[in-house]
Design a protein around this motif. Structure first.
Motif, mmCIF file in Angstrom:
data_model
loop_
_atom_site.group_PDB
_atom_site.id
_atom_site.type_symbol
_atom_site.label_atom_id
_atom_site.label_comp_id
_atom_site.label_asym_id
_atom_site.label_seq_id
_atom_site.Cartn_x
_atom_site.Cartn_y
_atom_site.Cartn_z
ATOM 1 N N GLU A 223 0.817 -1.210 0.000
ATOM 2 C CA GLU A 223 0.000 0.000 0.000
ATOM 3 C C GLU A 223 0.850 1.259 0.000
ATOM 4 O O GLU A 223 0.326 2.360 -0.197
ATOM 5 N N SER A 224 2.164 1.118 0.231
ATOM 6 C CA SER A 224 3.049 2.281 0.312
ATOM 7 C C SER A 224 3.603 2.691 -1.051
ATOM 8 O O SER A 224 4.331 3.677 -1.136
ATOM 9 N N VAL A 225 3.310 1.937 -2.093
ATOM 10 C CA VAL A 225 3.751 2.285 -3.447
ATOM 11 C C VAL A 225 2.500 2.547 -4.275
ATOM 12 O O VAL A 225 1.693 1.647 -4.517
ATOM 13 N N ARG A 226 2.336 3.796 -4.668
ATOM 14 C CA ARG A 226 1.156 4.198 -5.415
ATOM 15 C C ARG A 226 1.522 4.562 -6.850
ATOM 16 O O ARG A 226 2.697 4.777 -7.162
ATOM 17 N N VAL A 227 0.526 4.642 -7.706
ATOM 18 C CA VAL A 227 0.732 4.992 -9.110
ATOM 19 C C VAL A 227 -0.126 6.201 -9.441
ATOM 20 O O VAL A 227 -1.332 6.213 -9.151
ATOM 21 N N ALA A 228 0.500 7.231 -10.021
ATOM 22 C CA ALA A 228 -0.220 8.403 -10.519
ATOM 23 C C ALA A 228 -0.207 8.348 -12.041
ATOM 24 O O ALA A 228 0.847 8.487 -12.658
ATOM 25 N N LYS A 229 -1.361 8.122 -12.641
ATOM 26 C CA LYS A 229 -1.456 7.950 -14.093
ATOM 27 C C LYS A 229 -1.743 9.295 -14.756
ATOM 28 O O LYS A 229 -2.728 9.957 -14.427
ATOM 29 N N ILE A 230 -0.862 9.670 -15.685
ATOM 30 C CA ILE A 230 -1.023 10.925 -16.423
ATOM 31 C C ILE A 230 -0.984 10.608 -17.906
ATOM 32 O O ILE A 230 0.007 10.065 -18.415
ATOM 33 N N VAL B 60 -2.650 23.730 -7.193
ATOM 34 C CA VAL B 60 -2.985 24.435 -5.962
ATOM 35 C C VAL B 60 -3.993 25.538 -6.276
ATOM 36 O O VAL B 60 -4.219 25.889 -7.438
ATOM 37 N N GLU B 61 -4.580 26.110 -5.226
ATOM 38 C CA GLU B 61 -5.617 27.124 -5.389
ATOM 39 C C GLU B 61 -5.075 28.545 -5.301
ATOM 40 O O GLU B 61 -5.832 29.500 -5.415
ATOM 41 N N MET B 62 -3.761 28.696 -5.078
ATOM 42 C CA MET B 62 -3.187 30.006 -4.796
ATOM 43 C C MET B 62 -2.255 30.452 -5.925
ATOM 44 O O MET B 62 -1.919 29.681 -6.819
ATOM 45 N N THR B 63 -1.835 31.731 -5.827
ATOM 46 C CA THR B 63 -0.793 32.206 -6.740
ATOM 47 C C THR B 63 0.565 31.655 -6.333
ATOM 48 O O THR B 63 1.435 31.461 -7.180
ATOM 49 N N VAL C 251 2.724 18.466 -15.964
ATOM 50 C CA VAL C 251 3.109 17.209 -16.598
ATOM 51 C C VAL C 251 2.073 16.880 -17.663
ATOM 52 O O VAL C 251 0.893 16.686 -17.357
ATOM 53 N N GLY C 252 2.524 16.838 -18.914
ATOM 54 C CA GLY C 252 1.603 16.537 -20.001
ATOM 55 C C GLY C 252 0.483 17.545 -20.137
ATOM 56 O O GLY C 252 -0.651 17.179 -20.477
ATOM 57 N N GLY C 253 0.783 18.815 -19.843
ATOM 58 C CA GLY C 253 -0.233 19.848 -19.944
ATOM 59 C C GLY C 253 -1.205 19.867 -18.790
ATOM 60 O O GLY C 253 -2.180 20.633 -18.812
ATOM 61 N N LYS C 254 -0.964 19.053 -17.756
ATOM 62 C CA LYS C 254 -1.871 18.978 -16.616
ATOM 63 C C LYS C 254 -1.139 19.414 -15.353
ATOM 64 O O LYS C 254 -0.043 18.902 -15.069
ATOM 65 N N PRO C 255 -1.686 20.357 -14.563
ATOM 66 C CA PRO C 255 -1.014 20.760 -13.323
ATOM 67 C C PRO C 255 -1.146 19.678 -12.253
ATOM 68 O O PRO C 255 -2.236 19.156 -12.012
ATOM 69 N N VAL C 256 -0.060 19.319 -11.628
ATOM 70 C CA VAL C 256 -0.045 18.365 -10.523
ATOM 71 C C VAL C 256 0.767 18.967 -9.378
ATOM 72 O O VAL C 256 1.654 19.795 -9.599
ATOM 73 N N THR C 257 0.456 18.559 -8.173
ATOM 74 C CA THR C 257 1.152 19.030 -6.980
ATOM 75 C C THR C 257 1.965 17.894 -6.402
ATOM 76 O O THR C 257 1.423 16.806 -6.139
ATOM 77 N N VAL C 258 3.259 18.132 -6.200
ATOM 78 C CA VAL C 258 4.186 17.099 -5.755
ATOM 79 C C VAL C 258 4.643 17.404 -4.330
ATOM 80 O O VAL C 258 5.143 18.503 -4.057
#
Length: 554
Positions: A206-213, A233-236, A361-368
């Motif tokens: 359960e500690s290894v997850r996959v983020a599909k983009i 994120v919701e901020m500047t 990533v791939g034109g999609k905003p993600v938060t790391v």
């Protein structure tokens, strides 16, 4: 009561059971029907066995399209109704839960075992004789299998990346041939990043997850030692370092009262004072969070415009995560506690992250949420997976899940056995030799058991487009001459050795996965063979379910 006690003896079982039931008994009506159903389901999945296995395109009842060669995913989506075939499905699901890999071996071997019984029944053997012979052969198989094990240094410890990749690579190659060289280092790195520095190595799946983009290709995939949220994120403000994190499972907004009420405002001053009091209260809450040192606020619900205004004023970063499962994983990755109250968190309730930033990533905003120190500091690793289509992404995710299970199994038991069909061929010869030493009718069932083991090398050769007859003969001759690790080398289009240390093919399978698969397959086959009568009640729903009779046409 008098009517229910009336029993028509001439009607037999039909006179005792409620009207509409079905009953099948005897060798022809029950046992052979079950064998035929199990053979059919194994025929469906067998062509997906091995690195050159073919994909199945399954459209489920919701219209969702699944393209995969993963046996467990296939049998789940088939919605099997036949009770005997469903036993093989349950055995495959148990193997998937226990080891992740080897599900196709369970279904294929169990189906081949049951197919061999048809000839035994024609010879006049009773099902009890077949069950007895299969049970004896199964016990011997597990003994012979343990004798073939070898332990490669570093696999059992689990902290040597090269050796961990070695155990994972065959599992990934069986699902995604050609991508194992890219996926194996990613899975090994992700697993190593979640291991604690002390004690015995262990991997929590359960500690290894996959983020599909969606978009890009598999070579653009990478590992993040932390958590990846698939939204911006919701901020500047889009990044901060060495951040204290506050996680709220509730929304960040003015709470509504439990009792309904009406506020009567007589003039504009009443309206202005009402708004000011609400703003003042919200500012107090956000200021108390900022004064505690928090730099990142994560909300599990909605965030009001007023709250966003004050969060922006106090220079904090805000993120919304709608899924409670994702929120829980973020808490694991950062060491946070999800709060159900608005207000400043205590030091124990805060999380910590070395680097929080929004990237594209791939034109999609993600938060790391990235933990820079990967020596066991992060309790969660995320593989950012890239591919061109959603079907490929889903299949790659299933392969990675099997690879993580393989790493977990390798840490528990690092013993390995030769792959590429070598183990099954060697066991087949030993079981057949064992049958020659057994008196009585059991020897025929034991010999059929040994013959059934040839289904693995035969299927591997067939799926690779080789002449299965000549390959199987050459492989049997190699093992008869003492080459215990000789296996099918698909690349060389022939037979090679697969010891995994000096030989060229370098194919090794985990002993724990193989032994569990054999045990489950044997148990499923014996359970089916022990059934001599099937009694089915009338299904609820009338005409609709009558057309869905699982025994219809069998």
């Amino acid at each position: 009561m008098a009517q229910s006690m009336a029993y028509n003896a001439s009607a037999g079982l039909s006179g005792m059971l409620k009207k509409g039931h079905q009953s099948f008994s005897g060798l022809t009506d029950a046992t052979l029907r079950n064998v035929e159903a199990c053979r059919e389901i194994s025929t469906v999945t067998r062509t997906s066995l091995g690195p050159n296995g073919m994909n199945k395109l399954v459209v489920n009842h919701l219209g969702r399209i699944i393209v995969t060669s993963d046996c467990c995913a296939i049998v789940k989506e088939l919605e099997i109704e036949h009770p005997a075939a469903k036993m093989l499905q349950m055995a495959a699901e148990a193997q998937d839960f226990e080891c992740g890999d080897g599900t196709n071996l369970v279904v294929s071997f169990a189906g081949e075992l049951l197919s061999q019984t048809e000839d035994l029944f024609r010879m006049g053997l009773h099902p009890a004789d077949v069950v007895s012979g299969y049970s004896s052969a199964g016990e011997k198989l597990l003994e012979f299998l343990e004798e073939m094990t070898s332990e490669v240094e570093g696999v059992a410890d689990g902290r040597m990346k090269e050796q961990l990749e070695r155990a994972i690579r065959p599992v990934l190659a069986a699902k995604q041939l050609g991508s194992e060289d890219v996926l194996a280092p990613l899975v090994a790195e992700a697993c190593l990043g979640t291991m604690s520095s002390g004690g015995k190595a262990a991997v929590n799946v359960e500690s290894v997850r996959v983020a599909k983009i969606l978009g890009g290709n598999i070579h653009q995939s990478h590992v993040v030692h932390g958590f990846v949220a698939l939204r911006g994120v919701e901020m500047t403000l889009t990044s901060c370092e060495n951040a204290k994190i506050a996680v709220f499972s509730c929304g960040i907004e003015a709470s509504a009262t439990e009792a309904k009420g009406t506020v009567l405002m007589k003039n504009a001053e009443d309206l202005k004072s009402y708004n000011k009091s609400e703003e003042k209260k919200m500012e107090e809450v956000i200021k108390s969070i900022a004064d505690s040192g928090v730099k990142v606020i994560v909300s599990g619900g909605s965030v009001s415009e007023m709250a966003l205004h004050f969060i922006e004023r106090y220079g904090m970063l805000c993120l919304k995560i709608g899924s409670k499962w994702e929120l829980r994983r973020l808490c694991v990755a950062t060491g946070s506690t999800a709060l159900v109250r608005m207000g400043a968190p205590t030091p124990d309730e805060m999380g910590w992250c070395d680097d929080v930033k929004q990237i594209e990533v791939g034109g999609k905003p993600v938060t790391v949420f990235n933990q820079k120190d990967d020596s066991g500091k992060s309790k969660l690793s995320t593989i950012v997976l890239r591919a061109s289509t959603s079907s490929v992404l889903a299949d790659l995710e299933r392969a990675i899940d099997d690879g993580v299970h393989a790493a977990n199994t390798a840490c528990k038991d690092g013993r390995l056995v030769p792959g590429a069909g070598a183990t099954e061929m060697e066991l087949s010869l030993k079981i057949i030799a064992f049958a020659d030493t057994c008196p009585g009718l059991d020897q025929y069932a034991i010999r059929a058991f040994g013959k059934a083991l040839e289904v693995v090398p035969r299927t591997l050769a067939e799926n690779a487009g080789l002449d299965q007859g000549s390959v199987l003969a050459a492989l049997g001759a190699a093992h008869a001459s003492g080459k215990k690790s000789a296996g099918i080398d698909i690349d060389a289009m022939g037979v090679a050795t697969a010891t995994g240390i000096k030989d060229e093919t370098n194919v090794l399978d985990l002993y724990a996965t193989k032994s569990t698969a054999f045990r489950l397959a044997i148990d499923a086959a014996l359970t089916v063979l022990r059934v001599d009568q099937i009694i089915m009640s009338k299904q609820a729903g009338g005409g609709r379910n009558a057309a869905m009779d699982p025994m219809a046409g069998m």
